[in-house]
Design an enzyme around this catalytic site. Sequence first.
Site, PDB file in Angstrom:
ATOM      1  N   SER A 285       0.841  -1.189   0.000  1.00 13.15           N
ATOM      2  CA  SER A 285       0.000   0.000   0.000  1.00 13.15           C
ATOM      3  C   SER A 285       0.875   1.237   0.000  1.00 13.15           C
ATOM      4  O   SER A 285       2.010   1.215   0.489  1.00 13.15           O
ATOM      5  CB  SER A 285      -0.901   0.027   1.227  1.00 13.15           C
ATOM      6  OG  SER A 285      -0.121   0.264   2.403  1.00 13.15           O
ATOM      7  N   ASP A 286       0.377   2.321  -0.571  1.00 11.65           N
ATOM      8  CA  ASP A 286       0.978   3.617  -0.285  1.00 11.65           C
ATOM      9  C   ASP A 286       0.775   3.865   1.201  1.00 11.65           C
ATOM     10  O   ASP A 286      -0.039   3.206   1.860  1.00 11.65           O
ATOM     11  CB  ASP A 286       0.333   4.713  -1.137  1.00 11.65           C
ATOM     12  CG  ASP A 286       1.243   5.920  -1.321  1.00 11.65           C
ATOM     13  OD1 ASP A 286       2.165   6.106  -0.493  1.00 11.65           O
ATOM     14  OD2 ASP A 286       1.027   6.681  -2.276  1.00 11.65           O
ATOM     15  N   TRP A 287       1.497   4.805   1.742  1.00  6.62           N
ATOM     16  CA  TRP A 287       1.488   4.995   3.188  1.00  6.62           C
ATOM     17  C   TRP A 287       0.088   5.386   3.679  1.00  6.62           C
ATOM     18  O   TRP A 287      -0.458   6.406   3.266  1.00  6.62           O
ATOM     19  CB  TRP A 287       2.533   6.037   3.568  1.00  6.62           C
ATOM     20  CG  TRP A 287       3.866   5.437   3.934  1.00  6.62           C
ATOM     21  CD1 TRP A 287       4.601   5.745   5.039  1.00  6.62           C
ATOM     22  CD2 TRP A 287       4.627   4.437   3.242  1.00  6.62           C
ATOM     23  NE1 TRP A 287       5.767   4.992   5.072  1.00  6.62           N
ATOM     24  CE2 TRP A 287       5.801   4.174   3.987  1.00  6.62           C
ATOM     25  CE3 TRP A 287       4.419   3.696   2.072  1.00  6.62           C
ATOM     26  CZ2 TRP A 287       6.765   3.237   3.602  1.00  6.62           C
ATOM     27  CZ3 TRP A 287       5.387   2.766   1.688  1.00  6.62           C
ATOM     28  CH2 TRP A 287       6.525   2.541   2.441  1.00  6.62           C
TER      29      TRP A 287
END
Length: 792
Positions: A285-287
Amino acid sequence: MQLLQAFIALLVLFRSSASGVVVPRQSEITEDSYFYGQSPPVYPTPEMPGSGPWAVAYAKAVALVSQMTLEEKANVTVGHSTSTGCSGVTGSVPRLGWPGLCLSDAGNGLRATDLVNGWPSGIHVGASWNRDLAYQRALHMGGEFKTKGVNVALGPVIGPLGRVAKAGRNWEGISNDPYLGGELVYQTVLGIQTAGVITSVKHYIGNEQETNRNPSSNVSAVSSNIDDKTIHETYLWPFASAVHAGAGCVMCSYNRVNNSYSCQNSKLLNGLLKTELGFEGWVTSDWDAQHTGLSSTLAGLDVAMPNSSFWGTNGENLTLSVTNGSVPESRVTDMVTRIVASWYQMGQDTNFPVEGIGMPANYYDPHVTINARDPSSKPVLIDGAMEGHVLVKNTNNALPLNSPKMISIFGYDAQAPPANDIESASQVFGAWTVGGESILDYAGFFSPLPPPQIAINGTIISGGNGANSPAYISAPFDALNEQAYNDGTAIFWDFTSQDPTVDTSTDACLVFINAFATEGYDRVGLHDDYSDNLIENVAASCSNTIVVIHNAGPRLVDQWIENPNITAVIFAHLPGQDSGRALVQLLYGYESFSGKLPYTVAKNESDYINAGNPSEPEGIYELFPQSDFTEGVYIDYKGFDQNDITPRYEFGFGLTYTTFAYSDLDISLSPSVSTSCLPPSPENIIQGGIASLWDVVATVTAVVQNTGEVDASEIAQLYIGIPGGPVRQLRGFEKVLIEAGTSVTVSFDLLRRDLSEWDTGAQSWVLQQGQYGVWVGASSRILPLSGTLVIS
């Protein structure tokens, strides 16, 4: 229709929040109505194929993961913050000696440390149109990541592709054209991973604006509503190229796609990425882009960063979902197998530095620093900086300069910024202070104010947030000073006045401006009055005004471009730390300009049609922002061609210090070409998609002659007209150095993929029977050679 769309959006949001599973009508799966919230479910997640070049790494990973307990496997999937300076780390399994992975930004160099290089940004690489240079940049940059103990480079960026002209992160991407972006991201993945570092290709997918990219309060993230044909032919295309290169990781994006969050969208992850493209790696995931636990697990997410309230601090909730029967243990096993296999695939099990050993500097030993800068990278840095400069106007032989008696330098972008935040030169939000006073980071404005259109306090070598701390900055003024010393030239300068005094004895006036952009905000406009007025004021008193723009995206110039006193204009993009040094090499003719535009420069903002501005929440969509990609594949030059709009400077345009002539077009079709439709299946899928898509089916050649008096590189471009599609699409380019008065033959191999269209009914790529237009030339609108390719 609007009420129906709103109802669907509400229904999808409810279902996504509750279970993450959206079940459309069967007709919505088979027809091309994968749009307005119609994101069909694809379950279960395909297990890692472990085939071809991944077979050995897969076998090793299976052997190691088979020794892990369920709790250990679950722990690996959850990210953690770390004091070593990594952006995040995966869980580890100390009992078996598996250390976990350190992930760090960014796409133009390693962040949050010192003694690394500040490389040209993605848009600059795109403007170079140079495959080999893209590879060499990536190879050397990847080596710096490895030296500092970083396993995963959070890049390269190919999303945003550049649909929205004002998008704040277009500078991190390569090009608005999926073919050009795909070719250069392929080389970038190869280069970084050859250095032994895993690439995390981002942001997957449809991440085309910063406005509402994340949910806030009770407002959902924007939904990029993309039809099936468009997502295949445009937005998925460069990701397929990255997967074909062997990318070990893909990062899912913040936005929703057809009203399902990207990191829990089973169609995107299970269907397109892991099934159609045969992706061997893992999805992170992106952050903070994970919004559900069970749904994201079943949809194909493999790692949650930088932590997970859904899977648990150490994966305990993920463990529970297996024991209670919600998730099969085979799914968790596959998640970890993919992660560990990428570690083996890049050779990180042997002689890889300790995790984050150089992140930040002096962490392990206050008396020792780790210099990651290899001296052999110097020529790559300077060549990369030079080749991304694009000369778009040069009248009266204004350039190159030839030992002028006096030059005058104007503009806020000419000098180095007054401060450089070594911790993170791109960290523009949140105050960074000395003595209680806010100071400037190198992006060029006071934190924590929202970013303006320009960085007023110094030159920019990259955009904001997502950039790294350069080892040094060669600013234009510094390099021009050195050249003036060598030539005996006098320099007059004024960096601050908007209406400066011009010395009448000056030979040339150089005006430096910029167009700034950053993560978190979309650009307010594509030009600014302050900079335009500065240019006009100088040109009013100087008959040889040369404008240099460091731009983080398209920048309009029509406010002043036709002024006869403005003799030369350069789109200097974002060259990295050798910015000034590279520019002087070009201004004085030691090297010829060779870059070309990787996007279209319009005459007016409205010329960008539907894709000029980011979508805003409105009306019934206030809580569920929608961005309808109704223009389909017709973005950038394809939209200008389709709507018969004349650009100021077209895609692929750029001048050199010589001239070129094209001749002798030859088109040949491979004898065994078949138009039969081959749907995706496990038997015919390799990394990047159906194996036959990568077969060469035709070859085009042409002769390019340097008709001038200067040795220079030309970027010969091939465009194809696929029946029923855009007027022309880029399907080949070659950058060749041609000595004055000589000729070279350029050759373009056309893959089956290059000539195919996505058939939504057949759910496959189809090579049509009929006539394909063929054009070869110097830009998307300078195409002196034309012909026809006939497929029967």
